[in-house]
Motif scaffolding. Sequence first.
Motif, PDB file in Angstrom:
ATOM      1  N   GLY A  25      -5.242  12.674   3.549  1.00  0.00           N
ATOM      2  CA  GLY A  25      -3.898  12.879   4.065  1.00  0.00           C
ATOM      3  C   GLY A  25      -3.852  13.659   5.365  1.00  0.00           C
ATOM      4  O   GLY A  25      -2.769  14.018   5.832  1.00  0.00           O
ATOM      5  N   LEU A  44       7.584  10.327   0.285  1.00  0.00           N
ATOM      6  CA  LEU A  44       7.930  11.076   1.488  1.00  0.00           C
ATOM      7  C   LEU A  44       8.823  12.260   1.146  1.00  0.00           C
ATOM      8  O   LEU A  44       9.617  12.196   0.204  1.00  0.00           O
ATOM      9  N   VAL A 100       7.782   2.185   8.393  1.00  0.00           N
ATOM     10  CA  VAL A 100       7.086   3.098   7.469  1.00  0.00           C
ATOM     11  C   VAL A 100       5.772   2.463   7.011  1.00  0.00           C
ATOM     12  O   VAL A 100       4.726   3.109   6.992  1.00  0.00           O
ATOM     13  N   LYS A 101       5.822   1.186   6.666  1.00  0.00           N
ATOM     14  CA  LYS A 101       4.619   0.475   6.222  1.00  0.00           C
ATOM     15  C   LYS A 101       3.561   0.439   7.323  1.00  0.00           C
ATOM     16  O   LYS A 101       2.395   0.768   7.096  1.00  0.00           O
ATOM     17  N   PHE A 113      -2.038   5.103   9.843  1.00  0.00           N
ATOM     18  CA  PHE A 113      -2.535   6.425   9.468  1.00  0.00           C
ATOM     19  C   PHE A 113      -3.737   6.292   8.539  1.00  0.00           C
ATOM     20  O   PHE A 113      -4.768   6.941   8.734  1.00  0.00           O
ATOM     21  N   ARG A 114      -3.599   5.439   7.522  1.00  0.00           N
ATOM     22  CA  ARG A 114      -4.690   5.261   6.554  1.00  0.00           C
ATOM     23  C   ARG A 114      -5.958   4.724   7.214  1.00  0.00           C
ATOM     24  O   ARG A 114      -7.062   5.059   6.789  1.00  0.00           O
ATOM     25  N   SER A 161       2.178   3.913   8.118  1.00  0.00           N
ATOM     26  CA  SER A 161       1.330   4.363   7.012  1.00  0.00           C
ATOM     27  C   SER A 161      -0.019   3.653   7.042  1.00  0.00           C
ATOM     28  O   SER A 161      -1.060   4.287   6.833  1.00  0.00           O
ATOM     29  N   GLU A 162      -0.006   2.349   7.299  1.00  0.00           N
ATOM     30  CA  GLU A 162      -1.265   1.605   7.396  1.00  0.00           C
ATOM     31  C   GLU A 162      -2.109   2.101   8.563  1.00  0.00           C
ATOM     32  O   GLU A 162      -3.334   2.242   8.436  1.00  0.00           O
ATOM     33  N   TYR A 219       5.562   4.988  -1.256  1.00  0.00           N
ATOM     34  CA  TYR A 219       5.568   6.019  -0.205  1.00  0.00           C
ATOM     35  C   TYR A 219       6.296   7.245  -0.723  1.00  0.00           C
ATOM     36  O   TYR A 219       7.508   7.223  -0.894  1.00  0.00           O
TER      37      TYR A 219
END
Length: 188
Positions: free
Chosen positions: A171, A115, A155-156, A162-163, A159-160, A113
């Motif tokens: 992005g 950031l 965060v994980k 979002f992806r 992020s998952e 990540y």
Amino acid sequence: RHGAGQRPPPPGADIRLWQVFLNVDKDGSGSIDARELQTALINSNWTTFDWDTICMLFSIFDTNRNGTIGFNEFNGLFKYIEEWQRVFKHWDTDQSGTIEERELAGALNGFGYNLSPQLIQLIVNKYSGAPISRGYGAAPPAITFDRFIRACVVVKQLSEAFRAVDKDNDGWIQISYEQFMGIFLRAP
């Protein structure tokens, strides 16, 4: 009924871990509830894990969703905590027992990540649990072990999420308020 300390371990169980389980199972029910777990998990500064982290761990390891953790679930939780302890010790480069901004940036970067410093600072401020004081002589905000686990899991998961919405992997996403709230509220 036998006392909790008299129950034999399940076949193939690690005897040391079985003893830990019995010690945590204060009421002798054969399973651990969230309060029992909270009294058992201790940070390096001798504070118990915060309630939000306990709830997150329960959401991961109470696999049958009955509100308790049996020995097999506890076995998985114990291994998970041990792995996080290794990760925490690796990134706690000053061996302070907490993770500061620089260390968190290194850890998250090591996890893949990348950031911004502003986002790292926001994460530290959110999970440090201490009032932010940047005055002369004030200790920088830092994250305890329990909150480090939660910060990394959040965060994980974010992020998952979002992806999953970033279909072209550039992005950038365009989502509705409803989608945003769903992503946010599913995070621990």
